[in-house]
Design an enzyme around this catalytic site. Structure first.
Site, mmCIF file in Angstrom:
data_model
loop_
_atom_site.group_PDB
_atom_site.id
_atom_site.type_symbol
_atom_site.label_atom_id
_atom_site.label_comp_id
_atom_site.label_asym_id
_atom_site.label_seq_id
_atom_site.Cartn_x
_atom_site.Cartn_y
_atom_site.Cartn_z
ATOM 1 C CB CYS A 8 50.924 58.813 58.421
ATOM 2 S SG CYS A 8 50.009 60.304 58.678
ATOM 3 C CB CYS A 81 54.628 56.720 57.495
ATOM 4 S SG CYS A 81 54.022 56.825 59.240
ATOM 5 C CB CYS A 88 49.403 49.916 62.822
ATOM 6 S SG CYS A 88 47.695 49.543 62.665
#
Length: 145
Positions: A8, A81, A88
């Site tokens: 997250c 999230c 990412c």
């Protein structure tokens, strides 16, 4: 054992809860980790709501994603999230990437009781999603309540 990374933004609440809950439910089958794009430290209410379930997460630490990049391969990378899902980077050797979005309880405003209720709500949503996933994998029948 399969390796799982929960990711997250701040690694303060959602990913920490997911790490502790998966370890609690299926630690015999998974090596469980969590990290954040911009780690902020574990929120005290995260530890409190996990302790309400008898889970001691006090030894967990808030970590940056960079701690693992290029060092560990993961069988599952689970973003919890939208920010982490968007930001990412690709992991070489990454296995299955999943996205389980949850509201950030640390962003909740109000009295302590209102904020605590939000942490409990998100904790319970994460626990339910993990149990559903374990069921999909055929592992739920072997996990403790």
């Amino acid at each position: 054992m399969k390796r799982v990374l929960f990711l997250c933004t701040g690694n303060s609440a959602r990913s920490q809860m997911a790490e502790a809950l998966l370890r609690h439910y299926a630690g015999d089958w998974f090596e469980v980790y969590s990290a954040g794009i911009e780690p902020k430290g574990i929120h005290p209410m995260t530890l409190k709501v996990l302790a309400e379930l008898g889970i001691d997460a006090s030894q967990q630490t808030s970590k940056s994603l960079q701690v693992y990049q290029g060092k560990l391969a993961f069988d599952y990378l689970i973003t919890v999230c939208a920010d982490a899902e968007r930001n990412c980077p690709y992991f070489p050797g990454q296995g299955v990437r999943l996205h389980w979005p949850f509201e950030d309880p640390a962003a909740c405003e109000g009295s302590e009781e209102v904020r605590l209720q939000k942490f409990r709500q998100v904790r319970d949503q994460i626990a339910a999603r993990i149990r559903a996933w374990l069921d999909e994998l055929g592992l739920l029948t072997n996990t403790p309540g």
